[in-house]
Scaffold this motif. Structure first.
Motif, PDB file in Angstrom:
ATOM      1  N   ARG A 193       0.925  -1.227  -0.043  1.00  0.00           N
ATOM      2  CA  ARG A 193      -0.066  -0.081  -0.072  1.00  0.00           C
ATOM      3  C   ARG A 193       1.079   1.025   0.092  1.00  0.00           C
ATOM      4  NH1 ARG A 193      -5.706  -0.609   1.509  1.00  0.00           N
ATOM      5  NH2 ARG A 193      -5.707   1.229   2.189  1.00  0.00           N
ATOM      6  N   PRO A 251      -5.731   4.095  -0.797  1.00  0.00           N
ATOM      7  CA  PRO A 251      -6.384   3.134  -1.436  1.00  0.00           C
ATOM      8  C   PRO A 251      -5.970   2.925  -2.763  1.00  0.00           C
ATOM      9  CG  PRO A 251      -8.051   4.860  -0.940  1.00  0.00           C
ATOM     10  CD  PRO A 251      -6.724   5.386  -0.419  1.00  0.00           C
ATOM     11  N   ARG A 265      -3.225   3.210  -6.062  1.00  0.00           N
ATOM     12  CA  ARG A 265      -1.587   3.047  -6.176  1.00  0.00           C
ATOM     13  C   ARG A 265      -0.978   4.180  -7.314  1.00  0.00           C
ATOM     14  NH1 ARG A 265       1.591  -1.245  -5.030  1.00  0.00           N
ATOM     15  NH2 ARG A 265       1.441  -1.996  -6.922  1.00  0.00           N
TER      16      ARG A 265
END
Ligand code: ADP
Ligand code: ASP
Ligand code: MG
Length: 450
Positions: free
Chosen positions: A300, A305, A307
């Protein structure tokens, strides 16, 4: 064996070629095969010649071609062993000059453009093969054209994979077995009759992957001018961070929606055999880059949330409004048949009850598509648009994400929204001029300002 692909900036000048030699020499024990792009800017320069031909300026053509030859000459001049390459480049340019001179004043046909555009790779590969030899790395220049057999859709040819697999093993296998480093061309191919083709802009990455798959490579290295696959294009977001790892799916989504660092088709040939792709910076070979593989441990990025964010300009939105679409089956099929007939690729689709919006990149074939769609309903187009794509893992399972994205995008107006079936991307359309600002604001929102 491994495949090492060097993009344009990684062979841009003598210093870059020296770095390439160092990288390849260090990997000798792994039996590297080198795929090269044209020197940075040369493909654009060659395509520019087509414009000079059409304008009918013989003198402009000659001087532009001469400048390209000189560029190769000056790079070769600084690299022991590259001298003979220059003779090939000169002779080649001379025959190019006479065929282009014969076409002055007219538009080149697509087959002629592909032939022209492919010279950059033929030249750079001669130069690199010579320079490797000069540095004591035994190399062999290999012509990819009899190996990369393609259909005749010039400008975006599709390779015949079975033929390619056999020929790659026949032609390149023995060179590797002899302990040589084969140096071959990205981007180009030829029809079964030997007519030169190209795989599309940025296609050298795809070449490297195809050859890697054919020869069962341990990995395919993509050497470029950034540290790897990043959270956004570092040219737009200087604070962008490098992803240590990515899945094939993520890489393909990012590439499709504008992350130029990889050609969108690169992962495709490697999926079945699970061959990793490693994206690396040729000016910082000490850095680990990004590894793209099926079992990648996807970290992560902080508490974000998502990338990565990519964007692609030059998009046209086609809107079709048809009241009879309501409850009628067969409508979408009829619509897609129009796109299929004209071989126009649709990137993003969003549909409401009586209207559908789709995005296309290819303006050249738009007119007949729009004409035929008019038979299905009211059609209008919006051009100068951009697609912004947010990629992450399990986006769909993140509550409140969409509203967070749209808050960050403001004040730009979002026109078409679509969430991929894969649930790893969310894509929307904005005006082209809003694109960079939107990408920056999203990056600040999800990854912090730096
Ligand atoms: P090469 O000539 O090595 O093939 P390209 O110019 O085709 O290199 O691709 C590298 C460029 O891709 C980088 O200079 C960078 O500006 C751009 N890029 C766009 N999106 C991304 C991203 N998400 N991560 C890394 N680079 C990106
Ligand atoms: N030289 C080609 C281009 O500029 C192919 C590549 O770089 O991948 O598009
Ligand atoms: Mg590229």
């Amino acid at each position: 064996m491994i495949v090492c692909k060097f993009g344009g900036t990684s062979v841009a000048d003598a210093a870059a070629v020296r770095r390439l030699i160092g990288i390849v020499a260090e990997r000798r024990g792994e039996r590297p095969l080198v795929v090269v792009s044209a020197l940075a800017g040369v493909t654009d320069g060659l395509l520019g010649l087509a414009t000079a031909v059409y304008a009918g300026g013989g003198a402009a053509l000659d001087s532009a071609l001469e400048a390209l030859v000189r560029r190769h000459e000056s790079v070769a001049g600084e690299l022991p062993g590259a001298g003979p390459a220059v003779e090939t480049v000169r002779a080649d340019a001379e025959s190019l000059r006479s065929s282009l001179s014969a076409a002055l004043g007219r538009r080149l046909r697509s087959a002629e453009i592909d032939d022209l555009a492919g010279h950059g790779e033929l030249w750079s590969s001669r130069l690199v093969a010579g320079a490797l030899g000069g540095a004591g790395v035994l190399s062999a220049w290999a012509d990819i054209r009899p190996i990369m057999v393609t259909d005749d859709r010039f400008g975006r040819a599709t390779p015949y994979v079975q033929v390619l697999n056999t020929r790659a093993r026949e032609c390149l296998g023995p060179l590797l077995e002899d302990g040589l480093v084969p140096v071959t061309q990205g981007f180009i191919g030829a029809t079964p009759d030997g007519v030169p083709t190209t795989l599309g802009r940025g296609g050298s990455d795809f070449t490297a992957a195809l050859i890697g798959a054919a020869l069962g490579a341990g990995r395919v290295e993509i050497w470029t001018d950034v540290n790897g696959l990043m959270t956004a294009d570092p040219r737009i977001v200087p604070a962008a961070r490098t992803l240590a790892a990515a899945s094939y799916e993520e890489a393909a989504e990012l590439a499709t929606f504008g992350a130029k660092v990889l050609h969108p088709a690169t992962a495709m040939p490697l999926v079945r055999a699970g061959i990793p792709i490693v994206v690396l910076n040729s000016t910082r070979p000490d850095l680990p880059g990004t590894t793209i593989e099926p079992s990648a441990e996807l970290e992560r990025m902080g508490d974000s949330p998502i990338r990565s964010i990519s964007w692609k300009r030059g998009i046209t939105v086609i809107n079709v409004r048809a009241p009879r679409m309501l409850g009628a089956y067969g409508f979408l099929r009829a619509m897609f048949e129009v796109f299929e007939r004209h071989e126009v690729v649709v990137d993003v689709l969003a549909s409401g009850e009586i209207s559908v919006s789709l995005t296309v990149e290819d303006r050249a074939r738009l007119e007949p598509v729009v004409r035929e769609l008019t038979e299905l309903g009211e059609v209008w187009t919006d051009d100068a648009r951009a697609i912004v794509s947010v990629v992450g893992i399990g986006l769909r399972g993140t509550p409140g994400l969409a509203s967070r994205i749209f808050r960050a995008v403001q004040p730009a107006n979002v026109e078409v929204i679509s969430q991929g079936a894969s649930a790893i991307n969310m894509t929307f359309v904005v005006r082209e001029e809003d694109g960079p600002g939107v990408v920056r604001r999203l990056h600040d929102e999800f990854f912090g300002a730096g």
